[in-house]
Motif scaffolding. Structure first.
Motif, PDB file in Angstrom:
ATOM      1  N   ASN A  14      -7.463   6.516   5.827  1.00 17.03           N
ATOM      2  CA  ASN A  14      -6.653   7.586   5.236  1.00 17.03           C
ATOM      3  C   ASN A  14      -5.157   7.417   5.557  1.00 17.03           C
ATOM      4  OD1 ASN A  14      -9.091   8.614   4.291  1.00 17.03           O
ATOM      5  ND2 ASN A  14      -9.365   9.882   6.125  1.00 17.03           N
ATOM      6  N   GLU A  15      -4.691   6.185   5.393  1.00 13.33           N
ATOM      7  CA  GLU A  15      -3.262   5.857   5.500  1.00 13.33           C
ATOM      8  C   GLU A  15      -2.672   5.904   6.909  1.00 13.33           C
ATOM      9  OE1 GLU A  15      -1.331   8.303   2.568  1.00 13.33           O
ATOM     10  OE2 GLU A  15      -2.640   7.589   0.964  1.00 13.33           O
ATOM     11  N   SER A  16      -3.571   5.908   7.917  1.00 10.20           N
ATOM     12  CA  SER A  16      -3.084   5.777   9.294  1.00 10.20           C
ATOM     13  C   SER A  16      -3.840   4.643   9.972  1.00 10.20           C
ATOM     14  CB  SER A  16      -3.332   7.058  10.093  1.00 10.20           C
ATOM     15  OG  SER A  16      -2.571   8.105   9.564  1.00 10.20           O
ATOM     16  N   PHE A  17      -3.136   3.888  10.821  1.00  8.90           N
ATOM     17  CA  PHE A  17      -3.810   2.792  11.513  1.00  8.90           C
ATOM     18  C   PHE A  17      -4.952   3.328  12.365  1.00  8.90           C
ATOM     19  CE2 PHE A  17       0.295   0.599  10.723  1.00  8.90           C
ATOM     20  CZ  PHE A  17      -0.218  -0.516  10.058  1.00  8.90           C
ATOM     21  N   ALA A  62      -6.547   0.630   8.211  1.00  7.80           N
ATOM     22  CA  ALA A  62      -6.021   1.989   8.107  1.00  7.80           C
ATOM     23  C   ALA A  62      -7.112   2.877   7.525  1.00  7.80           C
ATOM     24  CB  ALA A  62      -4.795   2.014   7.208  1.00  7.80           C
ATOM     25  N   TYR A  86       0.907  -1.152   0.000  1.00 11.82           N
ATOM     26  CA  TYR A  86       0.000   0.000   0.000  1.00 11.82           C
ATOM     27  C   TYR A  86       0.938   1.191   0.000  1.00 11.82           C
ATOM     28  CZ  TYR A  86      -3.822   3.010   1.769  1.00 11.82           C
ATOM     29  OH  TYR A  86      -4.777   3.994   1.941  1.00 11.82           O
ATOM     30  N   PRO A 141       1.476   4.592  -0.676  1.00 14.07           N
ATOM     31  CA  PRO A 141       1.596   5.866   0.055  1.00 14.07           C
ATOM     32  C   PRO A 141       1.686   5.656   1.560  1.00 14.07           C
ATOM     33  CG  PRO A 141      -0.609   5.600  -0.896  1.00 14.07           C
ATOM     34  CD  PRO A 141       0.241   4.493  -1.446  1.00 14.07           C
ATOM     35  N   MET A 142       0.955   4.664   2.079  1.00 16.44           N
ATOM     36  CA  MET A 142       1.031   4.409   3.514  1.00 16.44           C
ATOM     37  C   MET A 142       2.364   3.784   3.891  1.00 16.44           C
ATOM     38  SD  MET A 142      -1.595   2.386   6.016  1.00 16.44           S
ATOM     39  CE  MET A 142      -1.140   2.020   7.728  1.00 16.44           C
ATOM     40  N   LYS A 153       4.797   6.488   4.323  1.00 15.49           N
ATOM     41  CA  LYS A 153       4.528   7.169   5.596  1.00 15.49           C
ATOM     42  C   LYS A 153       5.054   6.370   6.784  1.00 15.49           C
ATOM     43  CE  LYS A 153       0.284   9.877   4.884  1.00 15.49           C
ATOM     44  NZ  LYS A 153      -1.128  10.001   5.306  1.00 15.49           N
ATOM     45  N   MET A 154       4.872   5.056   6.747  1.00 15.03           N
ATOM     46  CA  MET A 154       5.309   4.220   7.858  1.00 15.03           C
ATOM     47  C   MET A 154       6.841   4.149   7.921  1.00 15.03           C
ATOM     48  SD  MET A 154       2.719   3.287   9.695  1.00 15.03           S
ATOM     49  CE  MET A 154       1.854   4.832   9.330  1.00 15.03           C
TER      50      MET A 154
END
Lengths: 155, 77, 155, 77
Positions: free
Chosen positions: B52-55, B50, A54, A56-57, A60-61
């Motif tokens: 919007n791309e945050s857990f 997740a 995934y 883009p995430m 970020k991570m």
């Protein structure tokens, strides 16, 4: 040349390019971790691998791991590149580079980064064997799925 | 509309990488149950989510326009 | 291309070249330690460094470290290249590469190698500062000579 | 003949990287004392010794044709 410290790429990774990003006059030590595709895992032969992310995430991570390292080891600078797509045996899947004035920090922060990648970065590996394929699913690879495409059941 | 993303074996099971649904006011946990029941996915309970791309937590509320991704145990590195 | 696993060289070192020596189908992890010339040590500015070695013995001792690693971590393969002569800030002084099927071994064996280099390999570093030069003498750099060219006195 | 090698600060003090001497039947410890007295080197007691590229003990006997190297604390890496 790109100076992104945390990257996902579909192309082969050069370890030197990643370590060059963290090299600096203050650094006395750079550690690199190079994760490569291993042919045999517990006696089973891998033909090739496929990594999906995934994206883009995942970036970020990776950046979050860099931030965590900065908090624990303020002297350290980190760069990580992870490849996705089809990888052959011996191909580089990930390179983690950490520079620091002193070597202890460079080793510790580097090992921290790979452990965190295996916990929080949304990247998945599909093994291709002679007798089938499987998405590998456990973060720490301690309880791989027993067969086929079944995922781990919760209970 | 809510956008839902599937990865790894979930993508294979769902037969698609993404879909949009017209539901709102659900928590993450409620959405999981709805997807399980309506799209033949089993065992989403062990899967992280997740937003919007945050857990996100099971109790987090999903808003219109959110992107929800189901994150099975990862295996990068 | 040379396939010596333990080398002393007067030329710049490529980290990729050293890690390439240990890459193999059985390896899932390669760690690299890249020791670089740091500009500041305890606030004192280094202009450049000079490394001197007892070359044939240094190669033997690097090989011995490889043997020690093989005994402790039978899965590990090690390659080490150390540079001698004049080095500028950020130049690579040493590269240690270790490959292993599993990452824990690759980290541990790599750190073991750098500790052993600082104990048994006959290589000496001369610091060049703005106000003079000094041969650095303590194996673990914990008690550098207080001044000039004096060596540590025994008593 | 015995060949003696000096490195790092010992080389600076001795004013030479190598010399040959015509002594035999000495132990490593005795040779150290002799070099200290005859070549103005101080404090060889804290220095390790290699005979033919292997670390040696103070009590090891030096034979004709051996190469003896004085190894001050190392600082590679």
């Amino acid at each position: 040349m790109s100076q992104e410290y945390f990257e996902m790429t579909k192309n082969p990774i050069s370890a030197d390019e990643v370590t060059d990003k963290v090299a600096r006059r203050e650094a006395g030590a750079i550690t690199a971790f190079i994760g490569t595709v291993r042919e045999f895992t517990k006696g089973k032969r891998t033909l090739h691998l496929e990594y999906q992310a995934y994206e883009p995430m995942a970036v970020k991570m990776l950046e979050q791991i860099g931030t965590e390292i900065k908090e624990r080891w303020p002297d350290a600078i980190t760069a990580i590149t992870h490849r996705i797509g089809k990888l052959e045996i011996s191909d580089i899947a990930v390179v983690i580079a950490v520079s620091s004035p002193h070597r202890k920090t460079a080793y510790e922060a580097n090992e921290y980064a790979i452990e965190r990648i295996k916990q929080i970065v949304p990247i998945w590996k599909k093994e291709h064997w002679e007798d089938g394929t499987m998405w590998i699913g456990d973060q720490l690879e301690q309880t791989p799925y027993p067969e086929g495409n079944r995922r781990k059941r919760a209970e | 509309m809510i956008k839902i993303l599937f990865f790894a074996h979930l993508q294979d099971e769902a037969g698609t990488a993404a879909m949009e649904i017209d539901k709102s006011g659900l928590t993450v946990g409620e959405l999981k149950l709805w997807v399980q029941e309506n799209h033949g996915l089993q065992g989403l309970t062990s899967v992280m989510t997740a937003v919007n791309e945050s857990f996100a937590n099971e109790s987090d509320l999903i808003k219109d326009g959110d992107t929800v991704a189901f994150i099975p145990p990862v295996s990068g590195g």
